[in-house]
Design a protein around this motif. Structure first.
Motif, short mmCIF file in Angstrom:
data_model
loop_
_atom_site.label_atom_id
_atom_site.label_comp_id
_atom_site.label_asym_id
_atom_site.label_seq_id
_atom_site.Cartn_x
_atom_site.Cartn_y
_atom_site.Cartn_z
N ILE A 154 0.90 4.07 -2.97
CA ILE A 154 0.57 5.42 -2.65
C ILE A 154 1.74 6.52 -3.09
CG2 ILE A 154 0.70 7.27 -0.64
CD1 ILE A 154 -1.16 5.02 0.88
N PRO A 157 -4.94 5.42 -8.74
CA PRO A 157 -5.76 4.80 -7.73
C PRO A 157 -5.81 5.72 -6.59
CG PRO A 157 -3.47 3.54 -7.56
CD PRO A 157 -3.46 4.56 -8.86
N ALA A 158 -7.02 6.15 -6.17
CA ALA A 158 -7.27 7.06 -4.88
C ALA A 158 -6.91 6.02 -3.68
CB ALA A 158 -8.77 7.56 -5.06
N MET A 159 -6.74 6.99 -2.64
CA MET A 159 -6.24 6.55 -1.27
C MET A 159 -7.50 5.45 -0.87
SD MET A 159 -3.62 7.72 0.31
CE MET A 159 -3.60 9.34 -0.64
N ARG A 160 -8.67 5.96 -1.03
CA ARG A 160 -9.80 5.01 -0.64
C ARG A 160 -9.71 3.64 -1.29
NH1 ARG A 160 -14.56 6.22 1.91
NH2 ARG A 160 -13.68 8.17 2.04
N GLU A 177 -9.26 14.69 -4.35
CA GLU A 177 -10.25 13.70 -4.68
C GLU A 177 -9.44 12.21 -4.77
OE1 GLU A 177 -11.20 15.04 -8.80
OE2 GLU A 177 -12.91 16.26 -8.02
N LEU A 178 -8.08 12.29 -4.91
CA LEU A 178 -7.41 11.13 -4.68
C LEU A 178 -7.11 10.81 -3.38
CD1 LEU A 178 -4.68 11.69 -7.73
CD2 LEU A 178 -6.26 9.78 -7.66
N GLY A 179 -7.37 11.93 -2.36
CA GLY A 179 -7.17 11.42 -0.85
C GLY A 179 -6.05 11.89 -0.36
N PHE A 180 -5.20 12.62 -1.01
CA PHE A 180 -4.24 13.23 -0.50
C PHE A 180 -4.00 14.15 0.41
CE2 PHE A 180 -2.37 10.73 -4.14
CZ PHE A 180 -1.24 10.36 -3.67
N ARG A 191 -7.26 -4.64 -0.59
CA ARG A 191 -7.11 -5.85 -0.19
C ARG A 191 -8.29 -6.61 0.41
NH1 ARG A 191 -1.87 -7.69 1.01
NH2 ARG A 191 -0.35 -6.09 0.97
N ILE A 224 -6.95 2.23 -2.60
CA ILE A 224 -5.94 1.47 -2.09
C ILE A 224 -6.23 0.94 -1.00
CG2 ILE A 224 -3.50 1.66 -1.29
CD1 ILE A 224 -3.21 4.27 -3.45
N MET A 225 -7.11 1.31 0.05
CA MET A 225 -7.38 1.00 1.40
C MET A 225 -8.21 -0.35 1.27
SD MET A 225 -8.54 3.49 4.34
CE MET A 225 -10.09 3.82 3.56
N PRO A 277 -10.87 7.07 8.32
CA PRO A 277 -11.99 6.81 7.15
C PRO A 277 -13.20 7.44 7.70
CG PRO A 277 -10.54 5.06 7.35
CD PRO A 277 -10.05 5.80 8.78
N MET A 291 -4.83 12.23 4.16
CA MET A 291 -4.37 10.93 4.08
C MET A 291 -4.39 10.18 5.30
SD MET A 291 -0.63 11.20 1.93
CE MET A 291 -0.41 9.37 2.40
N GLU A 337 0.92 -1.31 0.02
CA GLU A 337 -0.06 -0.09 0.03
C GLU A 337 0.85 1.13 0.11
OE1 GLU A 337 -0.55 -2.67 1.68
OE2 GLU A 337 -2.88 -3.19 1.16
N MET A 347 -4.37 6.22 6.11
CA MET A 347 -2.80 5.81 5.94
C MET A 347 -1.94 6.20 7.04
SD MET A 347 -3.04 4.03 3.15
CE MET A 347 -4.30 3.97 1.95
N GLY A 391 -13.84 10.56 6.19
CA GLY A 391 -13.49 10.69 4.93
C GLY A 391 -12.02 10.70 4.62
N GLY A 392 -11.22 10.52 5.71
CA GLY A 392 -9.75 10.27 5.44
C GLY A 392 -9.25 8.98 4.84
N GLY A 393 -7.94 9.20 4.60
CA GLY A 393 -7.44 7.84 3.87
C GLY A 393 -6.99 6.61 4.87
#
Lengths: 380, 245
Positions: free
Chosen positions: A12, B184-187, A47-50, B193, B189-190, A57, A53, A8, A64, A60-62
């Motif tokens: 990223i 790929p967006a973070m969501r 939009e990509l979540g950066f 799996r 990627i998460m 979640p 990050m 992962e 990571m 709405g967070g990533g």
């Protein structure tokens, strides 16, 4: 010990690299020239979540870890350090600060839009007379019963114009000194807030920096973060984590300069051969690589400690000081390797050199980092 | 309607290729989704996102060992709903097509990149269609769904050909099928799996071809600079040294 990244984390890193190498690179020089905010890239990164990050979640967070954040910040800053600082302020100061210290109401209200880029945040601590010396806040937040009244001026505010959400640090109880300071969530459109002119900066010109003036700005009580008097501790804790972001940004600036220096040295010829065949150039490249690898290891160690919920403040200070200082050295040498071409804008390295300089100054100068590190060494 | 995208796991296109023991030396190689397959996946996702197309799901399949799973999971992170890995080393086009047929027979639209960026065989898609007995269109550069049939266009000499075909169909797609591969967006990627990645045992089949040897391209000669004034020297070099005129 394990130096392997997870699948992962690598995905990223590659996603960040793919985005900036494909998109941000196209207009980075023009935005630098015109001091233009990268609105469409900020939206895309959201939009990509950066932009959130590391946030939970459920907001709405990533979700990571900080190691992923270092890898993403490095790749983005290799191409566009302005985009890097916008991302760093939003992730490690605003979103992380709110998630860690905000209450449920504040988190539910503000985090989702901050995580997906519909809104971005700014962190308002520095003042005309309180930069490194953050405990001497002249901005006041007077307790008026059911609201606070904020007055004063904040300086050097990244995202000042583009942000919707401000985290503002101000003094409520001057007699208590730093223990009387509070932090507040303030809507940028609140009556009484006005912006100074766009600062005409040496580097990071695509990020928008202004001073922000507060004149009798009413802030509801519910917008105070933490208990009364928590503001200074809040700011210091947030900056501890913020240093990892800026250290990774500096690392990226250095890495971007080295990649360009390597490519140029394999193309440019002098004395009948590519300049990479001259030891004077090859050794410069070797020095760059060692410094960058050291900086990366410091950034990752600080990030790893943070992810393990272990104390990381000293390591984030080391990472920030070292990465910023070597970013300045590496970018200067990258310009040297490029010779005259390095001094003109289209070759990028002069821009990277201008950007590197700021990493030694903001979010705690290199000297402030040395204060933090040495105090820890000398502490009984 | 169900779409299957076949993914090749190939070396990053900037990889410096080394051959040892008549095989690709895989040391230090970063593996990626074959670029044409990645564009096919992008188009599949676009089709699914438009509700009018009634696409029930996008699946991906790859023939490879467990080491190919990061590449497969990237496709899941991009948005594929499920993945299949057929557990064997792909050795030639017929072998690979035979393995893919184990999964492909259950889908309405099967997309493969026109070729793989490593071996450039340009054969798997056509063979796969033949094995599963479906229609097949090659070199497709646009794909749209129109109720129960699909409309594709292909580049032909000096123009474009538009073709309608019934389902099921295997399409080999080329550049133009989608603008850019998706990041790929973070969501995603998460979530990757948590999505199903089913490992399927390979079927026993033989290769139809055998690679006898690989050769590296000859190193380019040194570039000779000729002064702009010296046309005679240029002509001399082109005639007597490069032997091109």
């Amino acid at each position: 010990m394990n130096f392997e990244f997870t699948e992962e984390q690598l995905m990223i890193r590659d996603a960040a690299r793919d985005y900036v190498q494909r998109e941000a690179i196209k207009d980075v020089l023009e935005r630098d020239e015109k001091s233009e905010f990268p609105a469409k890239h900020v939206k895309a990164l959201g939009e990509l979540g950066f932009l959130g990050m590391m946030a939970d979640p459920k907001y709405g967070g990533g979700g990571m870890d900080t190691v992923s954040y270092v890898l993403a910040m490095e790749e983005i800053s290799k191409v566009d350090a302005s985009l890097g600082v916008i991302m760093s302020v939003n992730n490690s100061l605003v979103v992380w600060g709110l998630q860690k210290y905000g209450n449920d109401f504040q988190k539910d209200k503000y985090l989702p839009a901050l995580c997906d880029g519909r809104q971005i945040g700014a962190f308002l601590l520095s003042e005309p007379e309180a930069g490194s010396d953050a405990s001497h806040q002249h901005t006041t937040a007077e307790d008026k019963g059911d609201y606070y009244l904020i007055n004063g001026t904040k300086n050097w505010i990244t995202n000042a114009n583009s942000a919707s959400v401000y985290l503002v640090v101000a003094q409520t109880h001057p007699e208590k000194k730093h223990k009387g300071i509070n932090a507040f969530i303030v809507d940028k459109n609140s009556p009484g807030i006005s912006l100074g002119p766009h600062e005409n900066k040496m580097g990071m010109r695509s990020s928008d920096t202004h001073s922000v003036m507060f004149t009798d700005v009413k802030v509801p009580k519910e917008n105070r973060i933490g208990d009364d008097g928590f503001g200074f501790t809040f700011a210091m804790r947030v900056l501890e984590g913020g240093r990892i972001g800026i250290a990774s940004q500096a690392l990226g600036i250095a890495g971007g300069a080295m990649e360009r220096a390597i490519a140029y040295s394999k193309e440019r010829k002098s004395f009948g051969t590519e300049i990479s065949n001259h030891q004077a150039i090859a050794f410069k490249l070797a020095d760059m690589a060692v410094k960058i690898e050291n900086a990366r290891n410091l950034c990752l160690k600080a990030a790893w400690l943070k992810d393990q919920h272990k104390p990381f403040g000293i390591f984030s200070a080391m990472a920030k000081q070292y990465a910023a200082d070597i970013a300045m050295e590496v970018t200067t040498e990258a310009v040297q390797i490029h010779g005259g071409y390095g001094y003109v804008k289209e070759y990028h390295v002069e821009r990277l050199m201008r950007e590197a300089k700021l990493t030694q100054i903001y979010e705690g100068t290199s000297e402030v980092q040395k204060i933090i590190i040495s105090r820890d060494l000398l502490h009984d | 309607m169900k779409i299957l995208v076949c993914l090749g796991n190939v070396p990053d296109t900037t990889t410096k290729i080394k051959i040892s023991d008549n095989k690709l030396d895989a040391t230090g190689i970063q593996w990626i989704i074959n670029p044409w397959d990645e564009l096919a996946l992008t188009r599949a996702m676009e089709l699914k996102e438009d509700a009018n197309n009634l696409v029930d799901g996008v699946s991906v399949v790859s023939v490879g060992l467990a080491s190919a799973e990061p590449t497969i999971r990237k496709a899941l992170a991009i948005g594929a709903d499920e993945a299949f890995r057929i557990d064997c080393e792909p050795t030639d086009a017929f072998f690979t097509a035979t393995q893919l047929s184990l999964v492909a027979k259950d889908f309405d639209i099967v997309l493969t990149g026109i070729e793989s960026s490593d071996y450039n065989g340009i054969s798997v898609g056509g063979m796969l269609a033949e094995i599963i007995g479906s229609a097949s269109v090659s070199a497709v550069s646009s794909l749209n769904i129109d109720a129960d049939k699909i409309i594709v266009s292909r580049e032909i000499d000096g123009g474009k050909e538009t073709v309608s075909t019934q389902l099921p169909v295997v399409l080999t797609v080329q550049k133009g099928i989608a603008k850019d591969p998706r990041i790929p967006a973070m969501r995603g990627i998460m979530m990757a799996r948590q999505k199903p990645l089913k490992v399927i045992a390979a079927t026993s089949t033989a290769n139809l071809t055998e690679i006898l040897k690989f050769e590296m391209p000859q190193a380019k000669g040194k570039c000779k600079m000729v002064d702009a004034e010296n046309v005679a020297e240029l002509v001399n070099l082109l005639r007597n040294e490069a032997k091109v005129i």
